[in-house]
Write an enzyme that holds these catalytic residues in place. Structure first.
Site, PDB file in Angstrom:
ATOM      1  N   ASN A  37       0.848  -1.188   0.000  1.00 58.86           N
ATOM      2  CA  ASN A  37       0.000   0.000   0.000  1.00 58.86           C
ATOM      3  C   ASN A  37       0.895   1.254   0.000  1.00 58.86           C
ATOM      4  O   ASN A  37       1.605   1.524   0.978  1.00 58.86           O
ATOM      5  CB  ASN A  37      -0.893  -0.052   1.248  1.00 58.86           C
ATOM      6  CG  ASN A  37      -1.878   1.091   1.301  1.00 58.86           C
ATOM      7  OD1 ASN A  37      -1.496   2.240   1.086  1.00 58.86           O
ATOM      8  ND2 ASN A  37      -3.125   0.777   1.606  1.00 58.86           N
ATOM      9  N   ASP A  53      -1.111  -3.655   9.808  1.00 58.30           N
ATOM     10  CA  ASP A  53      -2.470  -3.995   9.414  1.00 58.30           C
ATOM     11  C   ASP A  53      -3.386  -2.971  10.057  1.00 58.30           C
ATOM     12  O   ASP A  53      -3.245  -2.657  11.240  1.00 58.30           O
ATOM     13  CB  ASP A  53      -2.863  -5.410   9.846  1.00 58.30           C
ATOM     14  CG  ASP A  53      -4.077  -5.885   9.055  1.00 58.30           C
ATOM     15  OD1 ASP A  53      -3.942  -6.096   7.831  1.00 58.30           O
ATOM     16  OD2 ASP A  53      -5.175  -6.028   9.637  1.00 58.30           O
ATOM     17  N   SER A  54      -4.289  -2.439   9.261  1.00 54.30           N
ATOM     18  CA  SER A  54      -5.063  -1.308   9.746  1.00 54.30           C
ATOM     19  C   SER A  54      -6.418  -1.276   9.081  1.00 54.30           C
ATOM     20  O   SER A  54      -6.681  -2.013   8.143  1.00 54.30           O
ATOM     21  CB  SER A  54      -4.293  -0.015   9.454  1.00 54.30           C
ATOM     22  OG  SER A  54      -3.751  -0.043   8.153  1.00 54.30           O
TER      23      SER A  54
HETATM   24  P1  ITT Z   1      -0.732  -4.245   2.873  1.00 54.15           P
HETATM   25  O1  ITT Z   1      -1.434  -5.438   3.468  1.00 54.15           O
HETATM   26  O2  ITT Z   1       0.170  -4.613   1.725  1.00 54.15           O
HETATM   27  O3  ITT Z   1      -0.001  -3.430   3.913  1.00 54.15           O
HETATM   28  P2  ITT Z   1      -3.414  -3.241   2.389  1.00 54.15           P
HETATM   29  O4  ITT Z   1      -3.942  -2.010   1.754  1.00 54.15           O
HETATM   30  O5  ITT Z   1      -3.982  -4.551   1.927  1.00 54.15           O
HETATM   31  O6  ITT Z   1      -1.824  -3.248   2.220  1.00 54.15           O
HETATM   32  P3  ITT Z   1      -4.572  -3.695   4.996  1.00 54.15           P
HETATM   33  O7  ITT Z   1      -4.866  -5.116   4.743  1.00 54.15           O
HETATM   34  O8  ITT Z   1      -4.008  -3.315   6.337  1.00 54.15           O
HETATM   35  O9  ITT Z   1      -3.537  -3.111   3.936  1.00 54.15           O
HETATM   36  O10 ITT Z   1      -5.896  -2.857   4.709  1.00 54.15           O
HETATM   37  C1  ITT Z   1      -6.025  -1.595   5.211  1.00 54.15           C
HETATM   38  C2  ITT Z   1      -7.156  -0.858   4.509  1.00 54.15           C
HETATM   39  O11 ITT Z   1      -7.751  -0.007   5.478  1.00 54.15           O
HETATM   40  C3  ITT Z   1      -6.589   0.006   3.400  1.00 54.15           C
HETATM   41  O12 ITT Z   1      -6.738  -0.591   2.151  1.00 54.15           O
HETATM   42  C4  ITT Z   1      -7.408   1.285   3.544  1.00 54.15           C
HETATM   43  O13 ITT Z   1      -8.553   1.164   2.755  1.00 54.15           O
HETATM   44  C5  ITT Z   1      -7.818   1.312   5.015  1.00 54.15           C
HETATM   45  N1  ITT Z   1      -6.896   2.160   5.787  1.00 54.15           N
HETATM   46  C6  ITT Z   1      -5.902   1.780   6.642  1.00 54.15           C
HETATM   47  N2  ITT Z   1      -5.258   2.834   7.137  1.00 54.15           N
HETATM   48  C7  ITT Z   1      -5.829   3.902   6.576  1.00 54.15           C
HETATM   49  C8  ITT Z   1      -5.578   5.281   6.676  1.00 54.15           C
HETATM   50  O14 ITT Z   1      -4.584   5.772   7.392  1.00 54.15           O
HETATM   51  N3  ITT Z   1      -6.356   6.092   5.971  1.00 54.15           N
HETATM   52  C9  ITT Z   1      -7.356   5.626   5.200  1.00 54.15           C
HETATM   53  N4  ITT Z   1      -7.646   4.345   5.037  1.00 54.15           N
HETATM   54  C10 ITT Z   1      -6.882   3.476   5.720  1.00 54.15           C
END
Ligand code: ITT
Length: 200
Positions: free
Chosen positions: A10, A72-73
């Site tokens: 991401n 993870d967020s």
């Molecule tokens: P990685 O696993 O490769 O790190 P990902 O995008 O799949 O990338 P996650 O599984 O943690 O990551 O999904 C987190 C989602 O939550 C991300 O796609 C965003 O849509 C949202 N998210 C997380 N942090 C955020 C933030 O600071 N601002 C806005 N949206 C966020």
């Protein structure tokens, strides 16, 4: 100089984590997937942010032999019983983009008066496939009725942060990195690293 792999695909997260850690940790060299030619993916099967952060950090640290940071967020909306939660990235299906996720959330929030929500981030640092520490942070806000702002990523244009009177997408990178869920988790990680945690 210690090398740390940022285990994320991401670009929004990558930008924030690099900005945060580079400001406070001069002796750390950060590598990304692109630097290591990594294309392997790990399944995020955990039930919590912390479990998924650990799955990512463990997997890529084993793969590369490097100290590795996983994040993870996601967004938890109170009136939706915490959804999209750990499924935030897949809320509108695999392969959907930020805009599709935003539209789905706006549709789910139609007619809902209680707009309270929180962003949560768990960051885990691992070495050789085993976790050294996990930290988490969260920040409270409200889901607004239409997108506002061009910055940030993900659900940021819908997440209104009352103390600053702006959505997260209306903040600069530096402003978001002073108050965000991820910054709160990274602040703890920074202390851990400054106290030699990676050398354990
Ligand atoms: P990685 O696993 O490769 O790190 P990902 O995008 O799949 O990338 P996650 O599984 O943690 O990551 O999904 C987190 C989602 O939550 C991300 O796609 C965003 O849509 C949202 N998210 C997380 N942090 C955020 C933030 O600071 N601002 C806005 N949206 C966020």
């Amino acid at each position: 100089m210690t090398t740390l792999l940022l285990a994320t695909c991401n670009q929004g997260k990558k930008r924030e984590i690099e900005n945060f850690l580079k400001a406070g940790l001069v002796n750390i060299r950060l590598l990304s997937f692109a630097d290591m030619n990594i294309t392997a993916e790990v399944s995020e099967t955990g039930a919590t942010f912390a479990e998924n952060a650990r799955l990512k950090a463990d997997y890529y640290s084993q793969l590369t032999g490097l100290g590795t940071l996983g994040d993870d967020s996601g967004l938890e909306v109170i009136a939706l019983d915490g959804r999209p939660g750990v499924l935030s990235a897949r809320y509108a299906g695999e392969g959907a983009n930020d805009d599709a996720r935003i539209q789905k959330l706006l549709a789910a929030m139609q007619g809902i008066v209680d707009r309270r929500a929180r962003f949560v981030s768990a960051v885990c640092i691992s070495r050789n496939g085993s976790a050294l520490a996990t930290f988490s942070g969260q920040v409270e806000g409200e889901i607004i009725f239409a997108k506002r702002g061009e910055g940030g990523f993900g659900y940021d244009p819908l997440f209104f942060y009352p103390p600053l009177g702006k959505t997260f997408a209306e903040l600069t990178l530096e402003e978001k990195n002073r108050i965000s869920h991820r910054a709160l988790a990274l602040e703890q990680l920074k202390k851990f690293l400054l106290h030699g945690g990676l050398a354990l």
